[in-house]
Design an enzyme around this catalytic site. Structure first.
Site: not given
Lengths: 264, 67
Positions: A98, A159, A185-186, A207-208
């Site tokens: 990645k 994040g 992301a986001g 992830a987050s």
């Protein structure tokens, strides 16, 4: 119904949710969230060995039976990203990476020229490159042109949990891409993941939103359902948006009440 | 003197990669570890024999949690 398989770089996946391992408070929670998410591929970062570290993340992930997708997070130049990818190839015996090349510490937004340069060099070196990119359709096309196996546009900064700020751009990327599009992301919650899939993305990397949720395992389950629901909805074909109502019951044949002034 | 993960290390000139990893508490068969000397990857198969000369810069990395 035939199996809905996602193919990236010649590898088949039945799950369309990729999980980032960052932010989980405990290894046990990470392992439980992996199981709950149904993911088959998780990202890791590469850092100098910490003599104090008590756990081997690699061993935990090995036991979970998931594929490892190393990232180049923290790299600000193509040169650093290429070295990190080469270290990752040796560490995990994988050609997959990645690719992240960051241009700004505050927003962690990608540095487009460095990203493209790194992608080109890594592809030439035999890597399967999955670049984290902006939601710019032209940059996505350029990354595909240099041989990336997928493109991973952001919905909003890493994040931030701000969801997909420009769905129009994501739809444009999907429309012209010849490789899988992974929304990266986001994502803040399930509806963001569902929207990505409804827009036609092939997968979501998260992830987050999971790792930092109050209950990461429950959120892993929720976002998995969002990805699956969004994928089904995309295939089902949504109705067009209209300014005014379109009745869903017939307008003819409605029973008439007696006039209000007539005694019953 | 060599530099191991950014720190000056004395008395390890000519040590093997395996020796340096042992200093970091890492077994040679540990999963998810990679080493570069002066920017060049040293394959795991050479860790036991590849010696690190004085002045070399060694990076030894492993997986950490990350998005």
């Amino acid at each position: 119904m035939s199996a809905d398989v996602l193919t990236i770089g010649g590898q088949d996946f039945s799950s369309r949710l990729l999980l980032g391992t960052g932010g989980f408070p405990r290894m046990e929670t990470l392992a439980e969230a992996i199981a709950a998410s149904g993911t088959e591929m998780v990202t890791v970062a590469l850092r100098r060995i910490d003599v104090q570290a008590r756990h081997s993340l690699t061993d935990v992930l090995h036991d979970c039976g998931v594929r490892i997708l190393p990232n180049t997070a923290g790299c600000f130049t193509a040169r650093d990203a290429v070295l990190t990818a080469q270290l990752a190839r040796e560490a995990f015996e994988t050609d997959w990476v990645k690719l992240e090349v960051i241009g700004d510490e505050r927003t962690l937004l990608p540095d487009a020229p460095e990203l493209l340069a790194a992608a080109e060099r890594l592809v030439a070196d035999g890597f399967i490159v999955l670049p984290y990119t902006t939601d710019d359709p032209v940059l996505a096309r350029r990354l595909e042109d240099v041989g990336c196996a997928a493109v991973m546009p952001l919905g909003s900064p890493i994040g931030s949990g701000m969801g997909i700020r420009n769905p129009y751009n994501i739809a444009l990327i999907v429309e012209s891409a010849g490789v899988p599009v992974v929304l990266d992301a986001g994502v803040g919650t399930t509806s963001d993941a569902a929207l990505a899939m409804e827009l036609g993305c092939d997968a979501v990397l998260c992830a987050s939103a999971i790792s930092r949720a109050q209950d990461p395992v429950a959120m892993a389950r929720a976002i998995r359902a969002g990805v699956e629901g969004g994928r089904l909805a995309h295939g089902a074909g949504r109705i067009p948006r209209r300014l005014y109502a379109e009745a869903s019951s017939p307008m003819d044949g409605v029973a008439q009440a007696l006039p209000a002034d007539r005694p019953a | 003197m060599i530099r191991l993960n950014g720190t000056q290390v004395n008395g390890r000139d000519g040590a093997t990669i395996a020796d340096l990893l042992a200093d970091l508490g890492v077994e040679p068969q540990a999963r998810g570890v990679a080493v570069a000397v002066d920017g060049e990857i040293v394959p795991r198969s050479l860790w036991g024999t590849h010696t690190v000369p004085a002045g070399a810069d060694v990076e030894a990395v492993t997986a950490v949690q990350g998005g």
